[in-house]
Design a protein around this motif. Structure first.
Motif, PDB file in Angstrom:
ATOM      1  N   ILE A  93       0.839  -1.216   0.000  1.00  0.00           N
ATOM      2  CA  ILE A  93       0.000   0.000   0.000  1.00  0.00           C
ATOM      3  C   ILE A  93       0.874   1.265   0.000  1.00  0.00           C
ATOM      4  O   ILE A  93       0.576   2.246  -0.681  1.00  0.00           O
ATOM      5  N   GLN A  94       1.996   1.200   0.703  1.00  0.00           N
ATOM      6  CA  GLN A  94       2.911   2.356   0.694  1.00  0.00           C
ATOM      7  C   GLN A  94       3.483   2.568  -0.711  1.00  0.00           C
ATOM      8  O   GLN A  94       3.579   3.706  -1.183  1.00  0.00           O
ATOM      9  N   LYS A  95       3.833   1.441  -1.389  1.00  0.00           N
ATOM     10  CA  LYS A  95       4.378   1.556  -2.755  1.00  0.00           C
ATOM     11  C   LYS A  95       3.338   2.173  -3.693  1.00  0.00           C
ATOM     12  O   LYS A  95       3.660   2.999  -4.546  1.00  0.00           O
ATOM     13  N   GLU A  96       2.089   1.751  -3.500  1.00  0.00           N
ATOM     14  CA  GLU A  96       1.011   2.269  -4.351  1.00  0.00           C
ATOM     15  C   GLU A  96       0.845   3.781  -4.146  1.00  0.00           C
ATOM     16  O   GLU A  96       0.621   4.529  -5.095  1.00  0.00           O
TER      17      GLU A  96
ATOM     18  N   LEU B  66       2.274  15.691   3.017  1.00  0.00           N
ATOM     19  CA  LEU B  66       2.847  16.251   4.240  1.00  0.00           C
ATOM     20  C   LEU B  66       2.273  15.508   5.440  1.00  0.00           C
ATOM     21  O   LEU B  66       1.074  15.218   5.474  1.00  0.00           O
ATOM     22  N   ALA B  67       3.115  15.205   6.405  1.00  0.00           N
ATOM     23  CA  ALA B  67       2.640  14.500   7.603  1.00  0.00           C
ATOM     24  C   ALA B  67       3.120  15.213   8.863  1.00  0.00           C
ATOM     25  O   ALA B  67       4.273  15.649   8.930  1.00  0.00           O
TER      26      ALA B  67
ATOM     27  N   LYS C 107      -5.458   6.718   8.607  1.00  0.00           N
ATOM     28  CA  LYS C 107      -4.805   5.416   8.405  1.00  0.00           C
ATOM     29  C   LYS C 107      -4.153   5.439   7.023  1.00  0.00           C
ATOM     30  O   LYS C 107      -4.563   6.218   6.148  1.00  0.00           O
ATOM     31  N   ILE C 108      -3.218   4.545   6.835  1.00  0.00           N
ATOM     32  CA  ILE C 108      -2.485   4.528   5.566  1.00  0.00           C
ATOM     33  C   ILE C 108      -3.440   4.348   4.365  1.00  0.00           C
ATOM     34  O   ILE C 108      -3.255   4.958   3.314  1.00  0.00           O
TER      35      ILE C 108
ATOM     36  N   THR D  89       1.201   8.257  12.394  1.00  0.00           N
ATOM     37  CA  THR D  89       1.872   6.968  12.602  1.00  0.00           C
ATOM     38  C   THR D  89       3.064   6.837  11.624  1.00  0.00           C
ATOM     39  O   THR D  89       3.101   7.496  10.581  1.00  0.00           O
ATOM     40  N   MET D  90       4.007   5.974  11.984  1.00  0.00           N
ATOM     41  CA  MET D  90       5.246   5.879  11.204  1.00  0.00           C
ATOM     42  C   MET D  90       5.002   5.464   9.755  1.00  0.00           C
ATOM     43  O   MET D  90       5.704   5.917   8.854  1.00  0.00           O
ATOM     44  N   ASP D  91       4.021   4.578   9.498  1.00  0.00           N
ATOM     45  CA  ASP D  91       3.794   4.153   8.106  1.00  0.00           C
ATOM     46  C   ASP D  91       3.405   5.343   7.232  1.00  0.00           C
ATOM     47  O   ASP D  91       3.760   5.408   6.047  1.00  0.00           O
ATOM     48  N   ILE D  92       2.698   6.309   7.824  1.00  0.00           N
ATOM     49  CA  ILE D  92       2.323   7.512   7.062  1.00  0.00           C
ATOM     50  C   ILE D  92       3.532   8.442   6.940  1.00  0.00           C
ATOM     51  O   ILE D  92       3.805   8.987   5.863  1.00  0.00           O
ATOM     52  N   GLN D  93       4.272   8.607   8.025  1.00  0.00           N
ATOM     53  CA  GLN D  93       5.486   9.444   7.955  1.00  0.00           C
ATOM     54  C   GLN D  93       6.433   8.936   6.861  1.00  0.00           C
ATOM     55  O   GLN D  93       7.087   9.715   6.180  1.00  0.00           O
ATOM     56  N   GLU D  94       6.472   7.611   6.682  1.00  0.00           N
ATOM     57  CA  GLU D  94       7.397   7.026   5.702  1.00  0.00           C
ATOM     58  C   GLU D  94       7.047   7.362   4.248  1.00  0.00           C
ATOM     59  O   GLU D  94       7.924   7.395   3.390  1.00  0.00           O
ATOM     60  N   VAL D  95       5.765   7.603   3.961  1.00  0.00           N
ATOM     61  CA  VAL D  95       5.404   7.930   2.568  1.00  0.00           C
ATOM     62  C   VAL D  95       5.343   9.440   2.332  1.00  0.00           C
ATOM     63  O   VAL D  95       5.122   9.889   1.199  1.00  0.00           O
TER      64      VAL D  95
END
Ligand code: SF4
Length: 301
Positions: free
Chosen positions: A4-7, A20-21, A265-266, A26-32
């Motif tokens: 989902i992050q790749k998408e 922008l985050a 959520k992501i 959460t970290m999964d959102i910060q990562e994208v």
């Protein structure tokens, strides 16, 4: 990186969008995200981007600020129910009443407020800029809204001025107690206590350092110590533990998790990009008036 992050990364390139985050995501959102920061840093970044679409992973007042500063851009809030309990505590009538009671005072408004509230104020501030902005105002009296904790912290740093407060507060930071500071110190003996100015005075008085989320990161980065007790939202603790090698952060209180910040959520980020929703819309009059207060803040900094 998850599927989902790749998408999300692929879609943001296709749509020419900027993600922008806030640090509390959460970290999964910060990562994208293309950029992670506090309210003030995010507001500044929106003004520098050429991208026509901004996905603001945070709460509504942040997305509103991005829209106000960038009226021609499409600003998306992935979780449409992500509000801010502090921002919702104050009404325009409350501000009007305070202004009538203190007609000589400038009205300084924490960015954690709705666009409508900003239209009734003279200038905005963030936790990192509040002291500087209070000092820069020509008025000797300041009505500080909506956070009484940040307001009283600023008043302590600017004793030459008289402050009036609204009774608002952040329910997440405000419930941390002085006892919890004592307990954490007992448990993590060598760790300094770093707290956000939205914490109440009893907690601030027991802390080693008081600062915005960005200032807390800088403190940890620059410190020779390796352990820290963090008195702000859990997202900051997660980021330190994930990204700062050799440093360990502990959460000061289990209360420090903002339900609204965690509503995104992501999958919401993906949906926002796919469907281009929720688009932040504000009427022109609100945007014009609120923009003056935000631009004053940005220009002073
Ligand atoms: S942490 Fe407090 S001030 Fe920040 S969004 Fe949550 S409720 Fe609002």
């Amino acid at each position: 990186m998850t599927e989902i992050q790749k998408e999300i990364i692929k879609l943001k390139e296709e749509k020419n969008a900027l993600i922008l985050a806030h640090y509390y995501q959460t970290m999964d959102i910060q990562e994208v995200a293309d950029f992670v920061g506090d309210s003030f840093e995010l507001a500044k970044i929106t003004q520098k981007t050429e991208k026509p679409i901004i996905v603001l992973c945070g709460v509504r007042f942040m997305a509103e600020s991005a829209k106000i500063l960038n009226p021609a851009k499409t600003v998306l809030l992935p979780a449409s129910d992500a509000g801010c309990l502090m921002a919702d505590m104050i009404t325009p009538d409350d501000v009007i009443k305070l202004k009538l009671e203190h007609p000589e005072a400038a009205v300084m408004c924490y960015v954690n407020s709705t666009a409508e509230i900003k239209t009734h104020c003279d200038i905005c501030c963030t936790s990192s800029s509040a002291v500087k902005i209070a000092k820069s105002l020509k008025e000797d009296e300041i009505i500080f809204i909506p956070d009484r904790n940040l307001g009283s912290y600023v008043a302590e740093q600017v004793p030459e001025k008289t402050f009036y407060y609204f009774r608002g507060f952040c329910p997440i930071h405000n419930v941390v107690s002085a006892d919890e500071v004592e307990e954490a110190r007992e448990k993590y003996k060598d760790a300094p206590v770093l707290v956000h100015p939205e914490c109440n005075k009893e907690v601030r008085d027991k802390a080693d350092f008081i600062g915005s989320t960005s200032a807390i990161f800088k403190y940890v980065q620059d410190s020779k110590k390796s352990e820290f007790i963090i008195g702000t939202e859990i997202g900051v603790v997660e980021r330190i533990n994930k990204l700062m090698k050799g440093k360990k952060a502990y959460l000061l209180s289990t209360h420090l998790s903002c339900i609204n910040m965690k509503k995104t959520k992501i999958k919401d980020v993906l949906n926002a990009l796919k469907n281009l929703e929720e688009v932040i819309e504000l009427d022109n009059d609100t945007m014009e008036k609120a923009r003056i207060t935000l631009e004053r803040m940005v220009n002073i900094n």
